[in-house]
Design a protein around this motif. Structure first.
Motif, PDB file in Angstrom:
ATOM      1  N   GLN A 158       1.616   9.785   0.250  1.00  0.00           N
ATOM      2  CA  GLN A 158       0.313  10.398   0.516  1.00  0.00           C
ATOM      3  C   GLN A 158       0.465  11.909   0.628  1.00  0.00           C
ATOM      4  O   GLN A 158       1.370  12.396   1.298  1.00  0.00           O
ATOM      5  CB  GLN A 158      -0.271   9.837   1.810  1.00  0.00           C
ATOM      6  CG  GLN A 158      -0.525   8.357   1.736  1.00  0.00           C
ATOM      7  CD  GLN A 158      -0.903   7.769   3.085  1.00  0.00           C
ATOM      8  OE1 GLN A 158      -0.586   8.321   4.121  1.00  0.00           O
ATOM      9  NE2 GLN A 158      -1.578   6.651   3.048  1.00  0.00           N
ATOM     10  N   PHE A 212      -8.762  12.084  -1.821  1.00  0.00           N
ATOM     11  CA  PHE A 212      -9.768  11.022  -1.755  1.00  0.00           C
ATOM     12  C   PHE A 212      -9.343   9.759  -2.490  1.00  0.00           C
ATOM     13  O   PHE A 212     -10.079   8.781  -2.499  1.00  0.00           O
ATOM     14  CB  PHE A 212     -11.113  11.549  -2.266  1.00  0.00           C
ATOM     15  CG  PHE A 212     -11.670  12.609  -1.367  1.00  0.00           C
ATOM     16  CD1 PHE A 212     -12.165  12.285  -0.126  1.00  0.00           C
ATOM     17  CD2 PHE A 212     -11.658  13.938  -1.749  1.00  0.00           C
ATOM     18  CE1 PHE A 212     -12.659  13.263   0.728  1.00  0.00           C
ATOM     19  CE2 PHE A 212     -12.151  14.918  -0.925  1.00  0.00           C
ATOM     20  CZ  PHE A 212     -12.650  14.578   0.327  1.00  0.00           C
ATOM     21  N   GLU A 213      -8.143   9.759  -3.077  1.00  0.00           N
ATOM     22  CA  GLU A 213      -7.597   8.525  -3.628  1.00  0.00           C
ATOM     23  C   GLU A 213      -7.118   7.614  -2.505  1.00  0.00           C
ATOM     24  O   GLU A 213      -6.878   6.436  -2.723  1.00  0.00           O
ATOM     25  CB  GLU A 213      -6.451   8.846  -4.587  1.00  0.00           C
ATOM     26  CG  GLU A 213      -6.896   9.566  -5.832  1.00  0.00           C
ATOM     27  CD  GLU A 213      -5.743   9.993  -6.711  1.00  0.00           C
ATOM     28  OE1 GLU A 213      -4.572   9.746  -6.336  1.00  0.00           O
ATOM     29  OE2 GLU A 213      -6.010  10.590  -7.762  1.00  0.00           O
ATOM     30  N   HIS A 214      -6.957   8.152  -1.304  1.00  0.00           N
ATOM     31  CA  HIS A 214      -6.519   7.417  -0.121  1.00  0.00           C
ATOM     32  C   HIS A 214      -7.682   7.374   0.872  1.00  0.00           C
ATOM     33  O   HIS A 214      -8.579   8.208   0.837  1.00  0.00           O
ATOM     34  CB  HIS A 214      -5.319   8.098   0.528  1.00  0.00           C
ATOM     35  CG  HIS A 214      -4.195   8.333  -0.430  1.00  0.00           C
ATOM     36  ND1 HIS A 214      -3.340   7.337  -0.834  1.00  0.00           N
ATOM     37  CD2 HIS A 214      -3.805   9.447  -1.087  1.00  0.00           C
ATOM     38  CE1 HIS A 214      -2.463   7.825  -1.678  1.00  0.00           C
ATOM     39  NE2 HIS A 214      -2.726   9.115  -1.859  1.00  0.00           N
ATOM     40  N   ASP A 215      -7.646   6.417   1.773  1.00  0.00           N
ATOM     41  CA  ASP A 215      -8.678   6.282   2.792  1.00  0.00           C
ATOM     42  C   ASP A 215      -8.309   7.168   3.979  1.00  0.00           C
ATOM     43  O   ASP A 215      -7.270   6.967   4.611  1.00  0.00           O
ATOM     44  CB  ASP A 215      -8.784   4.817   3.212  1.00  0.00           C
ATOM     45  CG  ASP A 215     -10.034   4.522   3.992  1.00  0.00           C
ATOM     46  OD1 ASP A 215     -10.985   5.315   3.907  1.00  0.00           O
ATOM     47  OD2 ASP A 215     -10.065   3.482   4.681  1.00  0.00           O
ATOM     48  N   ILE A 216      -9.141   8.175   4.276  1.00  0.00           N
ATOM     49  CA  ILE A 216      -8.864   9.072   5.388  1.00  0.00           C
ATOM     50  C   ILE A 216      -9.912   8.893   6.467  1.00  0.00           C
ATOM     51  O   ILE A 216     -11.006   8.393   6.217  1.00  0.00           O
ATOM     52  CB  ILE A 216      -8.803  10.551   4.945  1.00  0.00           C
ATOM     53  CG1 ILE A 216     -10.141  11.024   4.403  1.00  0.00           C
ATOM     54  CG2 ILE A 216      -7.721  10.775   3.935  1.00  0.00           C
ATOM     55  CD1 ILE A 216     -10.209  12.514   4.200  1.00  0.00           C
ATOM     56  N   GLY A 217      -9.571   9.305   7.671  1.00  0.00           N
ATOM     57  CA  GLY A 217     -10.487   9.247   8.799  1.00  0.00           C
ATOM     58  C   GLY A 217     -10.552  10.587   9.496  1.00  0.00           C
ATOM     59  O   GLY A 217      -9.608  11.378   9.445  1.00  0.00           O
ATOM     60  N   PRO A 230       0.832  -1.207   0.000  1.00  0.00           N
ATOM     61  CA  PRO A 230       0.000   0.000   0.000  1.00  0.00           C
ATOM     62  C   PRO A 230       0.867   1.258   0.000  1.00  0.00           C
ATOM     63  O   PRO A 230       2.052   1.204   0.323  1.00  0.00           O
ATOM     64  CB  PRO A 230      -0.789  -0.106   1.304  1.00  0.00           C
ATOM     65  CG  PRO A 230      -0.662  -1.512   1.751  1.00  0.00           C
ATOM     66  CD  PRO A 230       0.571  -2.075   1.126  1.00  0.00           C
ATOM     67  N   GLU A 277     -14.322   8.660  16.383  1.00  0.00           N
ATOM     68  CA  GLU A 277     -14.177   8.603  14.929  1.00  0.00           C
ATOM     69  C   GLU A 277     -15.553   8.705  14.279  1.00  0.00           C
ATOM     70  O   GLU A 277     -16.492   8.023  14.672  1.00  0.00           O
ATOM     71  CB  GLU A 277     -13.489   7.301  14.528  1.00  0.00           C
ATOM     72  CG  GLU A 277     -12.987   7.329  13.114  1.00  0.00           C
ATOM     73  CD  GLU A 277     -12.036   6.202  12.803  1.00  0.00           C
ATOM     74  OE1 GLU A 277     -12.033   5.779  11.642  1.00  0.00           O
ATOM     75  OE2 GLU A 277     -11.314   5.758  13.702  1.00  0.00           O
ATOM     76  N   TYR A 312      -4.776   9.469   7.899  1.00  0.00           N
ATOM     77  CA  TYR A 312      -4.879   8.405   6.896  1.00  0.00           C
ATOM     78  C   TYR A 312      -5.060   7.089   7.624  1.00  0.00           C
ATOM     79  O   TYR A 312      -4.419   6.826   8.631  1.00  0.00           O
ATOM     80  CB  TYR A 312      -3.618   8.350   6.021  1.00  0.00           C
ATOM     81  CG  TYR A 312      -3.549   9.455   5.013  1.00  0.00           C
ATOM     82  CD1 TYR A 312      -4.366   9.440   3.894  1.00  0.00           C
ATOM     83  CD2 TYR A 312      -2.655  10.503   5.163  1.00  0.00           C
ATOM     84  CE1 TYR A 312      -4.301  10.457   2.959  1.00  0.00           C
ATOM     85  CE2 TYR A 312      -2.580  11.518   4.232  1.00  0.00           C
ATOM     86  CZ  TYR A 312      -3.416  11.489   3.136  1.00  0.00           C
ATOM     87  OH  TYR A 312      -3.331  12.492   2.207  1.00  0.00           O
ATOM     88  N   ARG A 313      -5.918   6.243   7.096  1.00  0.00           N
ATOM     89  CA  ARG A 313      -6.124   4.915   7.688  1.00  0.00           C
ATOM     90  C   ARG A 313      -5.218   3.923   7.038  1.00  0.00           C
ATOM     91  O   ARG A 313      -4.840   3.968   5.954  1.00  0.00           O
ATOM     92  CB  ARG A 313      -7.554   4.460   7.495  1.00  0.00           C
ATOM     93  CG  ARG A 313      -8.526   5.288   8.283  1.00  0.00           C
ATOM     94  CD  ARG A 313      -9.758   4.529   8.431  1.00  0.00           C
ATOM     95  NE  ARG A 313     -10.888   5.346   7.997  1.00  0.00           N
ATOM     96  CZ  ARG A 313     -12.113   4.909   8.014  1.00  0.00           C
ATOM     97  NH1 ARG A 313     -12.378   3.698   8.353  1.00  0.00           N
ATOM     98  NH2 ARG A 313     -13.084   5.667   7.654  1.00  0.00           N
ATOM     99  N   PHE A 332     -17.807   8.768  10.565  1.00  0.00           N
ATOM    100  CA  PHE A 332     -17.772   8.253   9.197  1.00  0.00           C
ATOM    101  C   PHE A 332     -18.697   9.021   8.264  1.00  0.00           C
ATOM    102  O   PHE A 332     -18.761   8.716   7.089  1.00  0.00           O
ATOM    103  CB  PHE A 332     -18.151   6.771   9.196  1.00  0.00           C
ATOM    104  CG  PHE A 332     -17.236   5.937  10.048  1.00  0.00           C
ATOM    105  CD1 PHE A 332     -15.972   5.608   9.599  1.00  0.00           C
ATOM    106  CD2 PHE A 332     -17.637   5.517  11.290  1.00  0.00           C
ATOM    107  CE1 PHE A 332     -15.119   4.852  10.382  1.00  0.00           C
ATOM    108  CE2 PHE A 332     -16.793   4.754  12.086  1.00  0.00           C
ATOM    109  CZ  PHE A 332     -15.543   4.421  11.629  1.00  0.00           C
TER     110      PHE A 332
END
Length: 87
Positions: free
Chosen positions: A13, A34-39, A7, A46, A86-87, A48
């Protein structure tokens, strides 16, 4: 040990901005993020369902069940300590 199938590394990133929006029509929308998973974490919890956030001002916008006249959800502002990661 450099494997190209791993990954994305933190160096690959982009830095998370102070303010970010999910809506592509917003001036605060950055598609590369938004190409990466963010939190998003607000007051230690947290979330969603965040549509937009601002770290320096300490708020996030959450959609409500009601719609505006254009069919977009009305956004409620939740204030507190905001962390993006980033997750």
């Amino acid at each position: 040990m450099n494997d190209t199938n791993t990954p994305a590394s933190p160096a690959a990133q982009p830095a998370l901005p102070d303010r970010l929006s999910v809506n592509p029509r917003s001036p605060h929308h950055v598609a590369e993020i938004f190409e990466h998973d963010i939190g998003i974490r607000v007051n230690g919890k947290e979330r969603f369902d965040v549509e937009e956030y601002c770290i320096s001002e300490g708020w996030v916008k959450i959609p409500s069940k009601s719609l505006d006249r254009r069919g977009q959800p009305l956004l409620l502002t939740v204030k507190g300590t905001v962390e993006a990661f980033y997750r």
